[in-house]
Design a protein around this motif. Structure first.
Motif, short mmCIF file in Angstrom:
data_model
loop_
_atom_site.label_atom_id
_atom_site.label_comp_id
_atom_site.label_asym_id
_atom_site.label_seq_id
_atom_site.Cartn_x
_atom_site.Cartn_y
_atom_site.Cartn_z
N ASP A 5 0.88 -1.17 0.00
CA ASP A 5 0.00 0.00 0.00
C ASP A 5 0.92 1.22 0.00
OD1 ASP A 5 -1.96 1.89 0.27
OD2 ASP A 5 -2.57 1.32 2.29
N VAL A 6 1.39 1.59 -1.19
CA VAL A 6 2.45 2.60 -1.34
C VAL A 6 2.07 3.92 -0.69
CG1 VAL A 6 3.70 3.98 -3.04
CG2 VAL A 6 3.45 1.52 -3.39
N THR A 59 2.20 0.76 3.82
CA THR A 59 3.37 -0.11 3.87
C THR A 59 4.67 0.68 3.83
OG1 THR A 59 3.24 -0.54 1.46
CG2 THR A 59 2.13 -2.09 2.93
N THR A 60 4.67 1.83 3.17
CA THR A 60 5.85 2.71 3.23
C THR A 60 6.07 3.19 4.66
OG1 THR A 60 5.41 3.44 0.96
CG2 THR A 60 6.89 4.80 2.28
N SER A 61 5.00 3.54 5.34
CA SER A 61 5.09 4.04 6.71
C SER A 61 5.53 2.95 7.68
CB SER A 61 3.74 4.62 7.15
OG SER A 61 3.38 5.68 6.31
N ASP A 113 0.32 0.96 -6.48
CA ASP A 113 0.54 -0.39 -5.96
C ASP A 113 0.87 -1.37 -7.08
OD1 ASP A 113 -0.03 0.70 -3.51
OD2 ASP A 113 -1.96 -0.29 -3.26
N SER A 114 0.18 -1.25 -8.21
CA SER A 114 0.50 -2.13 -9.33
C SER A 114 1.89 -1.83 -9.89
CB SER A 114 -0.56 -2.04 -10.43
OG SER A 114 -0.70 -0.72 -10.91
N TYR A 141 10.50 10.56 -0.38
CA TYR A 141 10.84 9.38 0.42
C TYR A 141 10.12 8.14 -0.12
CZ TYR A 141 11.09 6.08 4.28
OH TYR A 141 11.30 4.94 5.02
N THR A 142 8.85 8.27 -0.42
CA THR A 142 8.04 7.14 -0.87
C THR A 142 8.59 6.50 -2.13
OG1 THR A 142 6.06 8.13 0.12
CG2 THR A 142 5.70 6.47 -1.58
N PHE A 143 9.16 7.31 -3.02
CA PHE A 143 9.64 6.78 -4.31
C PHE A 143 11.16 6.80 -4.43
CE2 PHE A 143 5.21 7.71 -5.02
CZ PHE A 143 4.81 6.55 -5.68
#
Length: 242
Positions: free
Chosen positions: A31-32, A36-38, A157-158, A219-221
């Motif tokens: 769950d981007v 799930t990133t967190s 997510d995909s 941060y996420t990417f």
């Protein structure tokens, strides 16, 4: 010669009941934006464990018992929670050694849905390579479960599913006969040279634009900033030590 391990991608939680991969398998929940990133960020910064709960009333009950709670619905922090579900909320050491209750719109629902699997891991772009290596060592088939948005497919997510599938196939010798995996791989190949530009088209990115600042987005990417592999042990998510 050993049979190649297989990859199956589930693009939305509602499709999980149609899974075709035989047991035992590892489920990777993704769950981007943002769960799930967190979770990866929290464990990276020393949180002892994340306790995922599906329902807000359960999270509220645990808050009354004295637990620190991070919770959102529709992207917004719920009133009784101490934290929202942004990775940047964990970018300091005050939670080191703590257990944090976690409840989100999509991510924790997907985690609970996967709870019957022999192994459950948490995936994000920040721990992509570490997760791929961990899965290789597990030597089991892999099911990538995209949390999506309210039971619908989402782009980010995909995209992650394609990135992870590509590494598992190209570096570790996995295979796939799953159309969803192949489509995700094509998406990853299209987007990988400009992730931020590509993801700007995402409906969920635009839905949460006022909640995801540039620091969080970067941060996420950012690939492979973390070596942590979060796994579900009974009812808690912890960093795998194996």
């Amino acid at each position: 010669m050993a049979k190649k391990k297989n990859i199956e991608v589930i693009l939305a939680p509602g499709l999980f009941t149609n899974i075709s991969t035989p047991r035992p398998y590892v489920v990777v929940v993704v769950d981007v934006f943002r769960a799930t990133t967190s979770i990866c960020a929290a464990l990276d910064y020393g949180v002892k464990a994340i306790i995922p709960v599906k329902r807000i009333r359960h999270a509220r009950f645990l808050a009354r018992l004295g637990y620190i709670v991070a919770a959102e619905r529709g992207g917004k922090k719920v009133k009784f929670a101490h934290l929202d579900n942004s990775a940047t909320s964990f970018f300091h050491k005050i939670f080191k050694g703590k257990e944090i209750v976690y409840s989100t719109t999509n991510g924790t629902r997907a985690i609970k849905m996967a709870s019957g699997a022999s192994d459950i891991a948490i995936g994000s772009f920040v721990n992509l390579d570490a997760l791929a290596e961990w899965l290789y060592k597990k030597d089991k088939n892999v099911v990538i479960l995209c949390a999506g948005w309210k039971n619908r497919v989402n782009m980010e997510d995909s995209l992650f599913a394609g990135a992870l599938s590509s590494i598992l196939i190209e570096k570790y010798g996995f295979s796939t006969d799953c159309d969803a995996a192949k489509m995700s791989i094509d998406q990853w190949k299209l987007a990988k040279d400009d992730l931020l530009g590509y993801i700007d088209k995402s409906a969920h990115r635009n839905r949460l634009r006022h909640l995801i600042n540039d620091r969080l987005l970067k941060y996420t990417f950012t690939l492979n900033s973390s070596k942590v592999v979060p796994v579900l042990r009974k009812y808690k998510i912890v960093a795998d030590k194996s």
